[in-house]
Design a protein around this motif. Structure first.
Motif, PDB file in Angstrom:
ATOM      1  N   PRO A   1      -9.033  -1.546  -6.526  1.00 48.28           N
ATOM      2  CA  PRO A   1      -8.317  -1.591  -7.811  1.00 48.28           C
ATOM      3  C   PRO A   1      -8.092  -0.230  -8.459  1.00 48.28           C
ATOM      4  CG  PRO A   1     -10.580  -2.337  -8.082  1.00 48.28           C
ATOM      5  CD  PRO A   1     -10.345  -2.209  -6.608  1.00 48.28           C
ATOM      6  N   THR A   2      -8.848   0.800  -8.059  1.00 46.43           N
ATOM      7  CA  THR A   2      -8.691   2.125  -8.677  1.00 46.43           C
ATOM      8  C   THR A   2      -7.724   3.015  -7.896  1.00 46.43           C
ATOM      9  OG1 THR A   2     -10.587   3.041  -7.470  1.00 46.43           O
ATOM     10  CG2 THR A   2     -11.027   2.001  -9.603  1.00 46.43           C
ATOM     11  N   HIS A   3      -7.160   2.496  -6.808  1.00 44.76           N
ATOM     12  CA  HIS A   3      -6.248   3.277  -5.980  1.00 44.76           C
ATOM     13  C   HIS A   3      -4.792   2.876  -6.223  1.00 44.76           C
ATOM     14  CE1 HIS A   3      -9.985   4.181  -3.917  1.00 44.76           C
ATOM     15  NE2 HIS A   3      -9.370   4.980  -3.062  1.00 44.76           N
ATOM     16  N   GLU A   4      -3.879   3.770  -5.917  1.00 48.00           N
ATOM     17  CA  GLU A   4      -2.454   3.466  -5.900  1.00 48.00           C
ATOM     18  C   GLU A   4      -2.163   2.803  -4.552  1.00 48.00           C
ATOM     19  OE1 GLU A   4       1.723   3.766  -7.168  1.00 48.00           O
ATOM     20  OE2 GLU A   4      -0.206   3.760  -8.170  1.00 48.00           O
ATOM     21  N   VAL A   5      -1.788   1.539  -4.567  1.00 51.52           N
ATOM     22  CA  VAL A   5      -1.534   0.796  -3.335  1.00 51.52           C
ATOM     23  C   VAL A   5      -0.027   0.798  -3.070  1.00 51.52           C
ATOM     24  CG1 VAL A   5      -1.822  -1.390  -2.119  1.00 51.52           C
ATOM     25  CG2 VAL A   5      -3.550  -0.655  -3.779  1.00 51.52           C
ATOM     26  N   ILE A   6       0.379   1.301  -1.905  1.00 48.47           N
ATOM     27  CA  ILE A   6       1.801   1.497  -1.610  1.00 48.47           C
ATOM     28  C   ILE A   6       2.150   0.858  -0.272  1.00 48.47           C
ATOM     29  CG2 ILE A   6       3.641   3.191  -1.270  1.00 48.47           C
ATOM     30  CD1 ILE A   6       1.990   5.162  -2.934  1.00 48.47           C
ATOM     31  N   LEU A   7       3.167   0.022  -0.290  1.00 54.60           N
ATOM     32  CA  LEU A   7       3.655  -0.608   0.929  1.00 54.60           C
ATOM     33  C   LEU A   7       4.575   0.365   1.673  1.00 54.60           C
ATOM     34  CD1 LEU A   7       4.114  -3.034   2.790  1.00 54.60           C
ATOM     35  CD2 LEU A   7       5.854  -3.837   1.194  1.00 54.60           C
ATOM     36  N   VAL A   8       4.163   0.769   2.870  1.00 61.47           N
ATOM     37  CA  VAL A   8       4.966   1.699   3.661  1.00 61.47           C
ATOM     38  C   VAL A   8       5.468   1.067   4.956  1.00 61.47           C
ATOM     39  CG1 VAL A   8       3.855   3.745   2.730  1.00 61.47           C
ATOM     40  CG2 VAL A   8       2.929   2.681   4.796  1.00 61.47           C
ATOM     41  N   GLY A   9       5.004  -0.148   5.267  1.00 63.86           N
ATOM     42  CA  GLY A   9       5.467  -0.850   6.453  1.00 63.86           C
ATOM     43  C   GLY A   9       5.217  -0.060   7.724  1.00 63.86           C
ATOM     44  N   SER A  10       6.260   0.042   8.550  1.00 69.72           N
ATOM     45  CA  SER A  10       6.138   0.758   9.823  1.00 69.72           C
ATOM     46  C   SER A  10       6.268   2.263   9.654  1.00 69.72           C
ATOM     47  CB  SER A  10       7.217   0.265  10.786  1.00 69.72           C
ATOM     48  OG  SER A  10       8.512   0.494  10.251  1.00 69.72           O
ATOM     49  N   ARG A  11       6.356   2.730   8.407  1.00 68.75           N
ATOM     50  CA  ARG A  11       6.531   4.155   8.139  1.00 68.75           C
ATOM     51  C   ARG A  11       5.205   4.884   7.923  1.00 68.75           C
ATOM     52  NH1 ARG A  11      10.560   1.071   6.710  1.00 68.75           N
ATOM     53  NH2 ARG A  11      12.714   1.793   6.681  1.00 68.75           N
ATOM     54  N   LEU A  12       4.161   4.366   8.518  1.00 65.08           N
ATOM     55  CA  LEU A  12       2.852   5.015   8.415  1.00 65.08           C
ATOM     56  C   LEU A  12       2.909   6.454   8.902  1.00 65.08           C
ATOM     57  CD1 LEU A  12       0.182   2.387   9.550  1.00 65.08           C
ATOM     58  CD2 LEU A  12       0.187   3.687   7.421  1.00 65.08           C
ATOM     59  N   GLY A  13       3.656   6.677   9.977  1.00 66.12           N
ATOM     60  CA  GLY A  13       3.763   8.018  10.537  1.00 66.12           C
ATOM     61  C   GLY A  13       4.424   9.007   9.613  1.00 66.12           C
ATOM     62  N   HIS A  14       5.269   8.524   8.688  1.00 67.03           N
ATOM     63  CA  HIS A  14       5.884   9.398   7.688  1.00 67.03           C
ATOM     64  C   HIS A  14       4.958   9.600   6.488  1.00 67.03           C
ATOM     65  CE1 HIS A  14       9.405   7.912   9.941  1.00 67.03           C
ATOM     66  NE2 HIS A  14       9.975   9.047   9.585  1.00 67.03           N
ATOM     67  N   ALA A  15       4.230   8.538   6.128  1.00 70.16           N
ATOM     68  CA  ALA A  15       3.440   8.570   4.901  1.00 70.16           C
ATOM     69  C   ALA A  15       2.110   9.314   5.053  1.00 70.16           C
ATOM     70  CB  ALA A  15       3.177   7.141   4.426  1.00 70.16           C
ATOM     71  N   LEU A  16       1.421   9.110   6.170  1.00 68.28           N
ATOM     72  CA  LEU A  16       0.072   9.673   6.315  1.00 68.28           C
ATOM     73  C   LEU A  16       0.031  11.197   6.196  1.00 68.28           C
ATOM     74  CD1 LEU A  16      -2.872   8.967   6.735  1.00 68.28           C
ATOM     75  CD2 LEU A  16      -2.496   9.103   9.207  1.00 68.28           C
ATOM     76  N   PRO A  17       0.948  11.933   6.810  1.00 65.68           N
ATOM     77  CA  PRO A  17       0.859  13.396   6.719  1.00 65.68           C
ATOM     78  C   PRO A  17       1.027  13.960   5.312  1.00 65.68           C
ATOM     79  CG  PRO A  17       2.244  12.744   8.563  1.00 65.68           C
ATOM     80  CD  PRO A  17       2.009  11.524   7.741  1.00 65.68           C
ATOM     81  N   ILE A  18       1.667  13.207   4.421  1.00 69.87           N
ATOM     82  CA  ILE A  18       1.894  13.730   3.064  1.00 69.87           C
ATOM     83  C   ILE A  18       0.915  13.143   2.051  1.00 69.87           C
ATOM     84  CG2 ILE A  18       4.335  14.188   3.514  1.00 69.87           C
ATOM     85  CD1 ILE A  18       5.014  11.663   1.922  1.00 69.87           C
ATOM     86  N   ALA A  19       0.050  12.219   2.494  1.00 64.40           N
ATOM     87  CA  ALA A  19      -0.929  11.628   1.582  1.00 64.40           C
ATOM     88  C   ALA A  19      -2.053  12.624   1.312  1.00 64.40           C
ATOM     89  CB  ALA A  19      -1.493  10.340   2.179  1.00 64.40           C
ATOM     90  N   LYS A  20      -2.509  12.657   0.058  1.00 58.89           N
ATOM     91  CA  LYS A  20      -3.549  13.604  -0.350  1.00 58.89           C
ATOM     92  C   LYS A  20      -4.735  12.856  -0.958  1.00 58.89           C
ATOM     93  CE  LYS A  20      -0.500  15.438  -2.982  1.00 58.89           C
ATOM     94  NZ  LYS A  20       0.270  16.235  -3.962  1.00 58.89           N
TER      95      LYS A  20
END
Length: 351
Positions: A260-279
């Motif tokens: 509940p304290t995290h920003e939950v974001i649906l990225v679907g099959s775009r994990l490969g795009h999202a993970l490198p920019i997540a901090k």
């Protein structure tokens, strides 16, 4: 039906808008950038998604919602001809108007996919034929609806490829119709025009569904993924300090409860795009299939299984998933992975 008024809430003296489908709270800057009253209304009721520059992308309707519309039109037309639209209650509790026609017990509805150019089932026409019965609801699947031909943990061999949320949506639509018409029950036969041919462009064959398309939809809506919207999602990922990346609606729902304290974001099959920019704190959470295929593209190689879902619960799954998760987490320190069942229980997590 959800109250539209509840979608606007006060936040430190200013209004913000909550997406009634995903629960995402749109930033004030996005809202102020949207100057169209009509666009704002579509976002408020869940028919569209707002992007960072103030433009919108329209949601479409799933095969489940479309089949429900054809079924309702069929039953209603036993009493009188239906032209224009019917109203359908979606699985997320939002009532929508869906284009449909019905005459003499036969209904049709064509799938509207909104602003999602990659939807291979866009425009498919569902047909439904309805006849009164003495009591209750009977649903039969006809030509163009897929059939499970392989063993699956959730479906029996020979059963129609209709997900539980979609089936409930169809049953609810028929129930509303028989009440309005004033009959004790109805037998409805649902078919999908050119469903067998269209299914060749889907993943059905790989998961064990043959002879037609699957009737799906956990929310009733098709999300309008395109390049512009992906930029908006990635902007959310890059700006979050504690983020959960999810792969689907089920993961999204359960991740909000688990973190509940995290920003939950649906990225679907775009994990490969999202993970490198997540901090910051990064969690990948969702059903096993997409996540395991992402962290180990060769997960199924030489396993004897055609899908990850078929493998779940076996020793082979435990061995391969433990090995894959361990290797991935060694390569990506600081990333936590949580694999969930459809009911929300944790199957595996690492590290």
């Amino acid at each position: 039906m959800r109250s539209s008024l509840s979608l606007y809430q006060s936040n430190n003296g200013g209004d913000h808008v909550i997406d009634p489908v995903s629960g995402f709270c749109y930033p004030a800057s996005w809202i102020s950038a949207c100057t169209s009253v009509e666009a704002r209304e579509a976002v408020k009721v869940g028919l569209a998604v707002l992007t960072a520059d103030g433009t919108i992308r329209k949601r479409g309707f799933t095969t489940g919602t479309t089949a429900a519309a054809a079924s309702k039109a069929a039953v209603l037309s036993i009493k009188s001809q239906i032209t224009g639209t019917v109203t359908i209650m979606t699985p997320v509790g939002i009532r929508v108007s869906v284009e449909a026609q019905g005459v003499n017990g036969h209904g049709i509805s064509q799938k509207y996919s909104g602003d999602y150019p990659g939807d291979v089932t866009a425009g498919i026409t569902f047909h439904a034929s309805a006849t009164p019965v003495a009591n209750g609801i009977e649903i039969t699947c006809g030509e163009g609806i897929g059939i499970w031909k392989r063993k699956n943990p959730r479906y029996q061999i020979g059963s129609p490829a209709i997900s539980p949320p979609a089936l409930s949506e169809i049953q609810n639509a028929i129930t509303e119709a028989i009440t309005e018409v004033g009959i004790p029950g109805a037998h409805v036969i649902i078919s999908a025009e050119n469903g067998k041919a269209i299914a060749t462009h889907t993943l059905n064959a790989k998961i064990g569904v043959e002879e037609g398309i699957s009737v799906l939809g956990s929310t009733g809506f098709v999300e309008p993924w395109d390049d512009h919207l992906e930029e908006t999602v990635m902007e959310r990922v890059s700006s979050a300090q504690k983020v959960v990346l999810t792969t689907g609606r089920i993961g999204l729902m359960h991740a909000r409860l688990l973190f509940p304290t995290h920003e939950v974001i649906l990225v679907g099959s775009r994990l490969g795009h999202a993970l490198p920019i997540a901090k910051g704190e990064v969690i990948i959470c969702g059903l096993p299939a997409l996540i395991l295929k992402y962290i180990n593209p060769k997960f199924l190689d030489d396993s004897g299984y055609d899908s990850i879902e078929e493998m779940i619960g076996t020793d082979e799954f435990d061995h391969r998933s433990d090995e894959s998760l361990s290797h991935f987490c060694e390569q990506h320190p600081g990333v936590h992975i949580v694999l969930l069942s459809r009911e929300g229980s944790i199957i595996k997590e690492a590290p």
